[in-house]
Design a protein around this motif. Structure first.
Motif, mmCIF file in Angstrom:
data_model
loop_
_atom_site.group_PDB
_atom_site.id
_atom_site.type_symbol
_atom_site.label_atom_id
_atom_site.label_comp_id
_atom_site.label_asym_id
_atom_site.label_seq_id
_atom_site.Cartn_x
_atom_site.Cartn_y
_atom_site.Cartn_z
ATOM 1 N N THR D 242 0.642 -1.184 -0.244
ATOM 2 C CA THR D 242 -0.191 0.090 0.039
ATOM 3 C C THR D 242 0.840 1.367 -0.063
ATOM 4 N N GLN D 243 1.902 1.115 -0.337
ATOM 5 C CA GLN D 243 3.366 2.159 -0.297
ATOM 6 C C GLN D 243 2.679 3.110 -1.282
ATOM 7 N N VAL D 244 2.535 4.547 -0.861
ATOM 8 C CA VAL D 244 2.129 5.727 -1.582
ATOM 9 C C VAL D 244 3.475 6.599 -1.776
ATOM 10 N N CYS D 245 3.896 7.154 -2.634
ATOM 11 C CA CYS D 245 4.788 8.044 -2.839
ATOM 12 C C CYS D 245 4.325 9.446 -2.095
ATOM 13 N N PRO D 246 5.294 9.935 -1.114
ATOM 14 C CA PRO D 246 4.905 11.470 -0.575
ATOM 15 C C PRO D 246 5.023 12.493 -1.295
ATOM 16 N N ASN D 247 5.455 12.204 -2.541
ATOM 17 C CA ASN D 247 5.911 13.581 -3.331
ATOM 18 C C ASN D 247 4.532 13.710 -4.401
ATOM 19 N N CYS D 248 4.338 12.250 -5.234
ATOM 20 C CA CYS D 248 3.395 12.733 -6.252
ATOM 21 C C CYS D 248 2.130 11.770 -5.988
ATOM 22 N N ASN D 249 2.210 10.973 -4.954
ATOM 23 C CA ASN D 249 0.897 10.525 -4.605
ATOM 24 C C ASN D 249 0.862 8.911 -5.458
ATOM 25 N N GLU D 250 1.577 8.666 -6.295
ATOM 26 C CA GLU D 250 1.525 7.319 -7.052
ATOM 27 C C GLU D 250 1.226 6.115 -6.249
ATOM 28 N N THR D 251 0.344 5.528 -6.499
ATOM 29 C CA THR D 251 -0.054 4.049 -5.646
ATOM 30 C C THR D 251 0.545 2.931 -5.876
ATOM 31 N N ARG D 252 1.118 2.663 -7.200
ATOM 32 C CA ARG D 252 1.493 1.244 -7.484
ATOM 33 C C ARG D 252 2.820 1.425 -7.613
ATOM 34 N N HIS D 253 3.425 0.573 -6.584
ATOM 35 C CA HIS D 253 4.859 0.261 -6.420
ATOM 36 C C HIS D 253 5.360 -1.046 -6.282
ATOM 37 N N LEU D 254 6.384 -1.528 -6.904
ATOM 38 C CA LEU D 254 6.721 -3.033 -6.604
ATOM 39 C C LEU D 254 6.827 -3.087 -5.207
ATOM 40 N N ASP D 255 6.860 -4.558 -4.691
ATOM 41 C CA ASP D 255 7.112 -4.620 -3.294
ATOM 42 C C ASP D 255 8.594 -4.232 -2.710
ATOM 43 N N ASN D 256 9.567 -4.342 -3.554
ATOM 44 C CA ASN D 256 10.944 -3.972 -2.927
ATOM 45 C C ASN D 256 11.191 -2.632 -3.694
ATOM 46 N N ALA D 257 10.380 -1.927 -4.060
ATOM 47 C CA ALA D 257 10.657 -0.510 -4.485
ATOM 48 C C ALA D 257 11.293 0.439 -3.248
ATOM 49 N N GLN D 258 12.245 1.152 -3.823
ATOM 50 C CA GLN D 258 13.009 2.155 -2.900
ATOM 51 C C GLN D 258 12.550 3.561 -3.292
ATOM 52 N N PHE D 259 12.526 3.760 -4.721
ATOM 53 C CA PHE D 259 12.301 4.960 -5.161
ATOM 54 C C PHE D 259 10.993 4.958 -6.120
ATOM 55 N N CYS D 260 10.304 5.926 -6.214
ATOM 56 C CA CYS D 260 9.084 6.294 -6.806
ATOM 57 C C CYS D 260 9.425 6.022 -8.496
ATOM 58 N N HIS D 261 8.557 5.145 -9.099
ATOM 59 C CA HIS D 261 9.009 4.685 -10.580
ATOM 60 C C HIS D 261 8.648 5.875 -11.337
ATOM 61 N N ARG D 262 7.851 6.951 -10.735
ATOM 62 C CA ARG D 262 7.238 7.985 -11.652
ATOM 63 C C ARG D 262 8.275 9.375 -11.328
ATOM 64 N N CYS D 263 8.321 9.597 -9.985
ATOM 65 C CA CYS D 263 8.778 10.948 -9.899
ATOM 66 C C CYS D 263 10.335 10.695 -9.242
ATOM 67 N N GLY D 264 10.876 9.628 -8.989
ATOM 68 C CA GLY D 264 12.137 9.380 -8.441
ATOM 69 C C GLY D 264 12.132 9.650 -7.029
ATOM 70 N N TYR D 265 11.443 10.041 -6.111
ATOM 71 C CA TYR D 265 11.234 10.337 -4.868
ATOM 72 C C TYR D 265 11.703 9.207 -3.997
ATOM 73 N N LEU D 266 12.632 9.375 -2.757
ATOM 74 C CA LEU D 266 12.708 8.327 -1.745
ATOM 75 C C LEU D 266 11.355 7.706 -1.162
ATOM 76 N N LEU D 267 11.143 6.485 -1.309
ATOM 77 C CA LEU D 267 9.965 6.129 -0.636
ATOM 78 C C LEU D 267 10.049 6.009 0.924
ATOM 79 N N ASN D 268 11.134 5.409 1.376
ATOM 80 C CA ASN D 268 11.278 5.192 2.777
ATOM 81 C C ASN D 268 12.749 5.455 3.227
ATOM 82 N N GLU D 269 12.674 6.471 4.231
ATOM 83 C CA GLU D 269 13.951 6.907 4.834
ATOM 84 C C GLU D 269 14.579 5.928 5.760
#
Lengths: 269, 269, 269, 269
Positions: D242-269
């Motif tokens: 249910t990971q949501v990018c805090p920058n652009c709100n993109e909702t679909r990410h792969l389970d092991n995604a570290q960066f948003c595939h759309r805006c490149g923002y860091l997902l988890n610090e």
């Protein structure tokens, strides 16, 4: 075959070129408007209010359809193949009734004209030709046609037997006045429609009705099983090509076809 | 077994030869006419108008069916196997009621005769024997019979429980006068037929009804899943052979069978 | 554990031995009779006529069920595991209401007793335990439970939204008096039940209703697709073993199990 | 991006952390209560009795929704992406009508306010975002969307043609006053809903109706076949992330995604 005729054919019969697409969409809009007009005319309150507007709109649409019909005949090498094809007859029946109505007009004939107008609705069917997805659906349906017909035939036989039984049990108390009516009720029930205008009232009649309903609920699985199996087998690549032979009007061509597989005519110059 | 008997058997019981096909189609037409007559006779307005015509037509059809019945007995080596088979009994019941009606005729008995005539409808069922496609359908249905019965049994139990509940909640206000009637309503609702002659009126009754409807809508998937699975497994090559053993009337033979697998009789001379 | 107790357990809880089968069939007949009695008692005309017969039959069935309940407790090592299991509670509720009714009898309480009797219907559910085929069905349903619930949840949400919309459009003219009632109507319509006691009358309401119906007709495919997929995956070999551990009443054992996989108790001596 | 903002975003937009789950469940409860209130207010008897309680509850829910709306805007880097998203507009429409109602209040406007409140129901749709199973269902539905639309389009065309036919046959005797009404009846019948408020009365009309019903019963197999095929193909592993990018709100990410595939923002610090 002159160049203008070939180009006209491409615009009217095919949907590959920008102009062809515009023509198809424009025609689709006119058809939808004409169908909407037939519907609206059947509403008495609207007909009383806008009788004149309906008359004018009818004239305009009839003229558009007439021009289209003439263009279709001109742009093809063998017009007979179009005229006597299914869509050729539908196209003719879309315009002819209006002319007959205008000439032999009168209050009494008005209803009869409207009846003939119904056939114009069939024109809408042509749209499905342009949708690629529908081909695979049609293929699956065609492959399972025989099995579905056998199934529906069995359904009809069950309805005839159960209908006769219900007529004997319920008689005229529940509205099962005669066998054809009881069979109609059985079809209404087995297909799980259930209008309720006729319904069993005796305990035994209701018991039999329960059986009919459970049967109908159980055997709906049969056509589904057939179509699912057939659909899975249908080819994955629907043909999206709308190429039509300008000579003989054959519609099914392979994507890279250069000559018509039927008459050998050159498809694209 | 004399040659004429063997040939007669082939014509009457099988559909492989041209004569056999003609016989079957002719018989089919007579059956359809006789069923249509039974239906039309049940319509009061038609009966009043054409009582005499119906009487004559009934005589003709009865005679045709009687001749056919005698031929079927003659052309077989072991007539008992035919007479006491399912179709043998149906054939007898297609003619006997008419004779009983003609002999003990009378205004009062007329209705009872018509009731017996109903059974002639079953004759139509024989047609399905001749359609190859139906075999595979029957096979899929037979394989999934046990599972579908378990499912329908579960449906009936749900209906009994829900019906009792609805009777207690709705009582006589909504027409749920007693438990059998409430169960009938539940079957009507769960199978998504919904006549509407009985319908819940209390908020709680409607709430429970909503649950029943959603359940019915959801579990219709179960028989479908079963049949689809079984149908996919059913063999692809339906047996289209209509060979019938002239000695023991066994109907299922392999395509290249020379002798009956049951009694060892020579199938084709 | 004494030998007689072990044998009694085998007869009562299992269906592998001839005696066990006879016991189960006998019990099944009594259950069906008792359910039929509850149904018949709810019909006023029957109750008035046979009140005394119903009373006697009720007594006999109650005694049979009481004996069965006691035997079930005696024949098991850990009676608590039976008493507090689902079927243990159902068994108790099948006898207790009758005793309460007999003791605190009276015209007013009669209806309440009948209400409690309803629960005896649940006893019938036990039969399904004995049918091997139902296991695979249950497995397919259990696997697709989550998906079907998500689907039914979506159906309920569509009904809430469409119901509110219909209430606003139709108002009280079509019988859409309030939102809960409109939602009820939406469920009736989307599940293709269609009672007809409430039906839209305004053109816009009918237009929206058409959308709801077509949606319901289209999405019925979803649960079917789910169950078909899951059913195809469910194991082909349903466990037909009815072995029940005499110590802890565990019902699922492998066909060749010698000891209970849960408590280690010896299954067959 | 400050740490508190990032944490707030995780709580509000995601459901991976315990706090995020509590927030979602709490919000779900408030939404359900608010929807229940809208429903109950539409029941006249309840509104008359508890008008004041409804008023207070409405205020409380509006304030909760307002706070939530503000928090959603604050906790995101690009608020515009939320505000103009589908759920952003739904969220705004869930609170705005109440304020407008409170300011321009009055007996006449009360009904209009309630109409706007309807949109709050859409908020419930958000719940489905949180259920992992629904993703696979949505995927199967999206893949078969084109085919189901073609099918439903064919259904509508059949209804238009059959509706026109029924209007001509039945006329006003059976309630088929005009073509739009007859088409409505056809949809009711073909989808096997069958209200029964309009039903054919002439023999020919009933014959045509039988055809429509059998067609509807037979072709329900088509969408089922499509969805079953597509559902079987849909991937077996639904994304439960249910990971949501805090920058652009993109909702679909792969389970092991570290960066948003759309805006490149860091997902988890």
């Amino acid at each position: 075959m002159p160049q203008w005729k070939r180009q006209l054919h491409e615009v009217i019969y095919e949907a590959d070129t920008p102009l062809g697409k515009i023509f198809d969409i424009g025609l689709l809009i006119v058809i939808i408007i004409s169908v909407a007009l037939v519907m609206m005319e059947s509403v008495d309150t609207l007909l009383d209010k806008y009788a004149r507007e309906f008359y004018i709109a009818e004239w305009i649409i009839t003229i558009i359809f007439t021009i289209e019909y003439i263009l279709r005949i001109i742009s093809i090498n063998k017009p007979k193949r179009y005229i006597f094809s299914f869509y050729g007859i539908v196209d003719l029946l879309s315009t002819l009734p209006s002319y007959i109505g205008f000439i032999f007009g009168g209050a009494n004939l008005l209803f009869a004209i409207r009846a003939l107008r119904l056939l114009r609705v069939f024109r809408v069917l042509k749209i499905t030709r342009y949708i690629g997805e529908s081909r695979r659906l049609m293929l699956a349906l065609r492959n399972s046609r025989a099995k579905i017909l056998v199934f529906l035939f069995a359904v009809v036989i069950i309805c005839i037997i159960a209908g006769t039984l219900m007529h004997l049990i319920e008689g005229e108390t529940g509205g099962f006045d005669n066998i054809p009516l009881s069979i109609y009720w059985c079809i209404v029930t087995l297909t799980t429609v259930g209008f309720g205008d006729i319904a069993p009232v005796t305990p035994l009649g209701r018991f039999i009705a329960s059986f009919i309903m459970i049967t109908g609920y159980g055997i709906i699985a049969v056509p589904t099983g057939i179509v699912t199996s057939e659909y899975g087998r249908a080819t994955d690549k629907p043909i999206r090509n709308t190429q039509v032979c300008p000579n003989c009007n054959e519609t099914r061509h392979l994507d890279n076809a250069q000559f018509c597989h039927r008459c050998g005519y050159l498809l694209n110059e």
